[in-house]
Design an enzyme around this catalytic site. Sequence first.
Site, mmCIF file in Angstrom:
data_model
loop_
_atom_site.group_PDB
_atom_site.id
_atom_site.type_symbol
_atom_site.label_atom_id
_atom_site.label_comp_id
_atom_site.label_asym_id
_atom_site.label_seq_id
_atom_site.Cartn_x
_atom_site.Cartn_y
_atom_site.Cartn_z
ATOM 1 N N TYR A 122 0.834 -1.190 0.000
ATOM 2 C CA TYR A 122 0.000 0.000 0.000
ATOM 3 C C TYR A 122 0.876 1.251 0.000
ATOM 4 O O TYR A 122 0.555 2.242 -0.653
ATOM 5 C CB TYR A 122 -0.944 0.005 1.210
ATOM 6 C CG TYR A 122 -2.025 -1.045 1.124
ATOM 7 C CD1 TYR A 122 -3.140 -0.842 0.310
ATOM 8 C CD2 TYR A 122 -1.944 -2.223 1.852
ATOM 9 C CE1 TYR A 122 -4.145 -1.798 0.224
ATOM 10 C CE2 TYR A 122 -2.934 -3.186 1.770
ATOM 11 C CZ TYR A 122 -4.030 -2.969 0.957
ATOM 12 O OH TYR A 122 -5.020 -3.920 0.867
ATOM 13 N N ASN A 145 -12.502 0.282 -5.266
ATOM 14 C CA ASN A 145 -12.190 0.085 -6.678
ATOM 15 C C ASN A 145 -13.441 -0.388 -7.429
ATOM 16 O O ASN A 145 -13.949 -1.475 -7.172
ATOM 17 C CB ASN A 145 -11.071 -0.959 -6.812
ATOM 18 C CG ASN A 145 -10.691 -1.262 -8.242
ATOM 19 O OD1 ASN A 145 -11.196 -0.669 -9.179
ATOM 20 N ND2 ASN A 145 -9.785 -2.216 -8.403
ATOM 21 N N CYS A 153 -6.457 -4.599 -7.837
ATOM 22 C CA CYS A 153 -6.192 -4.223 -6.447
ATOM 23 C C CYS A 153 -5.811 -5.435 -5.596
ATOM 24 O O CYS A 153 -5.231 -5.279 -4.523
ATOM 25 C CB CYS A 153 -7.375 -3.467 -5.853
ATOM 26 S SG CYS A 153 -8.954 -4.287 -6.038
ATOM 27 N N HIS A 154 -6.072 -6.637 -6.093
ATOM 28 C CA HIS A 154 -5.646 -7.834 -5.371
ATOM 29 C C HIS A 154 -4.124 -7.951 -5.315
ATOM 30 O O HIS A 154 -3.587 -8.691 -4.508
ATOM 31 C CB HIS A 154 -6.260 -9.101 -5.991
ATOM 32 C CG HIS A 154 -5.901 -9.309 -7.427
ATOM 33 N ND1 HIS A 154 -6.619 -8.720 -8.456
ATOM 34 C CD2 HIS A 154 -4.916 -10.015 -8.013
ATOM 35 C CE1 HIS A 154 -6.079 -9.071 -9.616
ATOM 36 N NE2 HIS A 154 -5.035 -9.856 -9.374
ATOM 37 N N GLU A 180 -2.073 -15.968 -10.451
ATOM 38 C CA GLU A 180 -1.003 -15.209 -11.080
ATOM 39 C C GLU A 180 0.396 -15.679 -10.662
ATOM 40 O O GLU A 180 1.391 -15.128 -11.117
ATOM 41 C CB GLU A 180 -1.165 -13.724 -10.765
ATOM 42 C CG GLU A 180 -2.427 -13.135 -11.356
ATOM 43 C CD GLU A 180 -2.550 -11.640 -11.131
ATOM 44 O OE1 GLU A 180 -1.585 -11.011 -10.649
ATOM 45 O OE2 GLU A 180 -3.612 -11.092 -11.468
#
Length: 184
Positions: A122, A145, A153-154, A180
């Site tokens: 962050y 979001n 945002c993950h 991912e």
Amino acid sequence: MKHELRRFTERAEEEGLLDVAYTTTDSPFGELLLATTPRGLVRVGPPEQEADELLEELAARVSPRVLESPAQLDEARRELDLYFTGHLTEFELPLDWRLSRDFRRRVLRAINRIPYGQTRSYMEVAASAGNERAVRAAGSACGSNPIPIVVPCHRVLRTGGGLGGYGGGTAMKRALLELEGSAG
């Protein structure tokens, strides 16, 4: 009735009266609501959020001319399907940023630049958005979001690597990071 509704939507589109098109699509987490404007994808509603609430929000904040038009979102559904099956690492959809403003928008644009398979804290995202001390505001921007998954945002974690929160829940955040290949 379905034919008449489809024709009505097509006519509204032809006459420039369709400001927000929406549809739903399946995901590994449940049904997502997708909405687009002529500018681009404006909303991805997570499974736990009521579709009627999302549509009311779009009508109030974007335009009351909201119609179901699945064809308008074919490319978004295709890219999401490819992403969820591990065959897409970068979305190419045009985005409509109007549901976020000022620092929140800068945060979301910074998040949108985080590459697939990587994460940022962050604090790093706040710095990328122009104010490294605005860590809580960066977290708030993530939490609000309007285009999650596509604006990833993950990929934003707490300093030290903790998951932090996620609008779709921490299990969804963890699953997206695992998809991912990121630690989560």
